[in-house]
Design an enzyme around this catalytic site. Structure first.
Site, PDB file in Angstrom:
ATOM      1  N   HIS A  63      47.520  42.906  41.987  1.00 32.41           N
ATOM      2  CA  HIS A  63      48.689  42.024  41.929  1.00 32.41           C
ATOM      3  C   HIS A  63      48.376  40.743  41.170  1.00 32.41           C
ATOM      4  O   HIS A  63      49.208  40.243  40.404  1.00 32.41           O
ATOM      5  CB  HIS A  63      49.147  41.701  43.353  1.00 32.41           C
ATOM      6  CG  HIS A  63      50.247  40.689  43.415  1.00 32.41           C
ATOM      7  ND1 HIS A  63      50.021  39.364  43.730  1.00 32.41           N
ATOM      8  CD2 HIS A  63      51.574  40.789  43.173  1.00 32.41           C
ATOM      9  CE1 HIS A  63      51.165  38.707  43.693  1.00 32.41           C
ATOM     10  NE2 HIS A  63      52.118  39.546  43.356  1.00 32.41           N
ATOM     11  N   GLU A  66      48.634  41.428  37.572  1.00 33.30           N
ATOM     12  CA  GLU A  66      50.026  41.547  37.141  1.00 33.30           C
ATOM     13  C   GLU A  66      50.561  40.191  36.689  1.00 33.30           C
ATOM     14  O   GLU A  66      51.321  40.095  35.719  1.00 33.30           O
ATOM     15  CB  GLU A  66      50.864  42.097  38.299  1.00 33.30           C
ATOM     16  CG  GLU A  66      52.349  42.153  38.019  1.00 33.30           C
ATOM     17  CD  GLU A  66      53.172  42.007  39.290  1.00 33.30           C
ATOM     18  OE1 GLU A  66      54.136  41.211  39.272  1.00 33.30           O
ATOM     19  OE2 GLU A  66      52.854  42.674  40.291  1.00 33.30           O
ATOM     20  N   HIS A  67      50.159  39.123  37.379  1.00 33.52           N
ATOM     21  CA  HIS A  67      50.546  37.770  36.978  1.00 33.52           C
ATOM     22  C   HIS A  67      49.764  37.317  35.746  1.00 33.52           C
ATOM     23  O   HIS A  67      50.330  36.791  34.786  1.00 33.52           O
ATOM     24  CB  HIS A  67      50.267  36.788  38.117  1.00 33.52           C
ATOM     25  CG  HIS A  67      51.239  36.838  39.231  1.00 33.52           C
ATOM     26  ND1 HIS A  67      52.142  35.830  39.475  1.00 33.52           N
ATOM     27  CD2 HIS A  67      51.466  37.769  40.193  1.00 33.52           C
ATOM     28  CE1 HIS A  67      52.878  36.136  40.537  1.00 33.52           C
ATOM     29  NE2 HIS A  67      52.477  37.311  40.992  1.00 33.52           N
ATOM     30  N   GLU A 143      53.079  32.612  46.367  1.00 30.63           N
ATOM     31  CA  GLU A 143      53.775  33.855  46.695  1.00 30.63           C
ATOM     32  C   GLU A 143      53.377  34.353  48.080  1.00 30.63           C
ATOM     33  O   GLU A 143      54.207  34.858  48.843  1.00 30.63           O
ATOM     34  CB  GLU A 143      53.477  34.919  45.641  1.00 30.63           C
ATOM     35  CG  GLU A 143      54.296  36.185  45.812  1.00 30.63           C
ATOM     36  CD  GLU A 143      54.130  37.152  44.657  1.00 30.63           C
ATOM     37  OE1 GLU A 143      54.643  38.277  44.771  1.00 30.63           O
ATOM     38  OE2 GLU A 143      53.492  36.787  43.646  1.00 30.63           O
TER      39      GLU A 143
END
Length: 446
Positions: A63, A66-67, A143
């Site tokens: 994840h 992904e950023h 997040e």
């Protein structure tokens, strides 16, 4: 660049009209679906790597990447990436799941070459600069904090942890605050280079496109990555597990929070995505809590007014799955909600569905499947996941026929087996300790 073009997937029992499949150099798979009458193309680069593939030291790496990959490449800055996609009115984004990651774009058909180049550049040639890593670390931590402020998101992670125990499927996709703070740029770079290999990649596209042209574009854009992989490689086959992951977590978990509602997830292990009973489970899930006429919605909300939101969900992975029920209610009514939910599950396990429920559930699933096929993004997701998860394409007609072919006996059999399994529950709400929860839940901890 050479490519082998085939019809929709080996072993497909019915062709999927408009879907073509190619194997590009480096073991990259390309699947496309031509959609007549549209002027857009939805394109995704799928990688068969997700959060379940991380070591404890890498928790949250998929994840985080992904950023981070959007923060700039060797040819483009982060602002340059944003400006190029905005200049054509397109969308560029990504998502991470437990078993895969997808980077996708939606553009006009005239801009498909730009979309291919942008996605390939981001996925295979990112900078992963130290400064960008530190900057995006703060975004990921925000997040996680946002997740902790959303009871339903937090609840899902608590439930998975309880159901799957120490198995990687039980770990949160975003990682933990501790793992993200400790994640080094070197760890992320090593994960990226070792896991984002071309044999794990599927390029999927749907819309107004030409398969051969897209094969040329994708082959050229991913040529350097294919060369790093080396010659003679073949695609990684669909992920399959052995035995279902053992549990091992607590059957009842509580996150104490000063919320206005009590949030409940109650469920059991389900079936994996290769299980032939998955269609029967889909029908069962829809009848239980998939719509306004579902058994749970009628019993919990319409007839008793105990909750505003109540639904069921089925999740399937390569080697495991779950069937769960969510309800949000006033804390003082949690015990009554649990009692009604358990009564519904027990009745369905003992007696199955009525003929009317079976027919409605099948109609709901079939209608939803057809309506979802009306946009290119949904079609791209469907063919991309099918290639990655099953190595084949199923036509819409075949899928509709499979749903229509589910029998009452098949649904009853899967209900008897799954709903007889021990229940696992997760609660987020204003309770200080497990002892404050209703007796119907406390017994799960015994």
């Amino acid at each position: 660049m050479t490519a082998t073009v085939s019809t929709p997937g080996a072993g497909a029992s019915a062709p999927a009209p408009g879907v073509l499949r190619s194997e590009l150099p480096g073991g990259i798979r390309l699947v496309t679906e031509t959609v007549p009458g549209v002027r857009s193309v939805s394109l995704g680069i799928w990688i068969g790597i997700g959060s379940r593939d991380e070591t404890p030291e890498q928790a949250g790496a998929a994840h985080f990447l992904e950023h981070l990959l959007f923060k700039g490449t060797q040819r483009r800055s982060a602002s340059g990436i944003a400006e190029e996609i905005d200049a054509v009115g397109g969308e560029l984004n990504a998502f991470t799941a437990k078993e895969h990651t997808c980077y996708y774009a939606q553009v006009l058909d005239t801009d498909v070459a730009l979309a291919v180049d942008l996605l390939a550049d981001v996925v295979t040639d990112a900078r992963l600069a130290h400064a960008d890593t530190e900057l995006e670390r703060g975004v990921v931590l925000e997040e996680i904090a946002m997740r902790d402020d959303d009871p339903e998101d937090l609840l899902g992670e608590l439930f998975d942890a309880a159901l799957f125990g120490d198995h990687p499927l039980g770990l949160p996709i975003v990682g933990s605050e501790e793992s993200i703070r400790a994640m080094s740029r070197e760890t992320l770079h090593a994960f990226w280079r070792s896991e984002y290999t071309t044999p794990r990649m599927v390029v999927a596209a749907a819309g107004n496109l030409d398969h051969a042209h897209l094969a040329e574009l994708a082959g050229a854009a991913l040529a350097a990555a294919a060369e790093r992989t080396g010659p003679g490689v073949v695609p990684v086959p669909p992920r399959r597990g052995g035995a279902h992951p053992a549990g091992g977590g607590d059957r009842l978990v509580l996150h104490s929070d000063d919320t206005e509602q009590a949030h409940l997830l109650l469920g059991v292990p389900g079936v994996d995505r290769h299980d032939p009973r998955r269609q029967a489970l889909a029908v069962l899930n829809t009848a239980l809590g998939g719509g306004l006429s579902s058994r749970l919605f009628q019993q919990v909300r319409e007839q008793r007014g105990l909750a505003y939101s109540v639904y069921s969900a089925a999740a399937s992975y390569a080697d495991a799955g779950s069937l769960s029920v969510y309800a949000g209610c006033a804390p003082e009514r949690l015990g009554e909600v649990v009692g009604v939910v358990r009564d519904v599950l027990s009745d369905v396990a003992a007696n199955g569905l009525t003929t009317a429920e079976l027919v409605r559930a099948q109609g709901s699933l079939r209608g939803g499947l057809v309506l979802a096929s009306e946009d290119t993004a949904s079609r791209m997701n469907r063919i991309g996941r099918s290639e990655l998860d099953h190595g084949r394409q199923r036509s819409l007609s075949e899928s509709l026929d499979r749903i229509a072919g589910v029998t009452a006996d098949e649904v009853s059999a899967v209900a008897r087996e799954l709903l007889a399994r021990p229940l696992t529950a997760a609660v987020v709400g204003p309770f200080d300790e497990v002892g404050d929860l209703p007796a119907a839940l406390r017994e799960l901890a015994d």
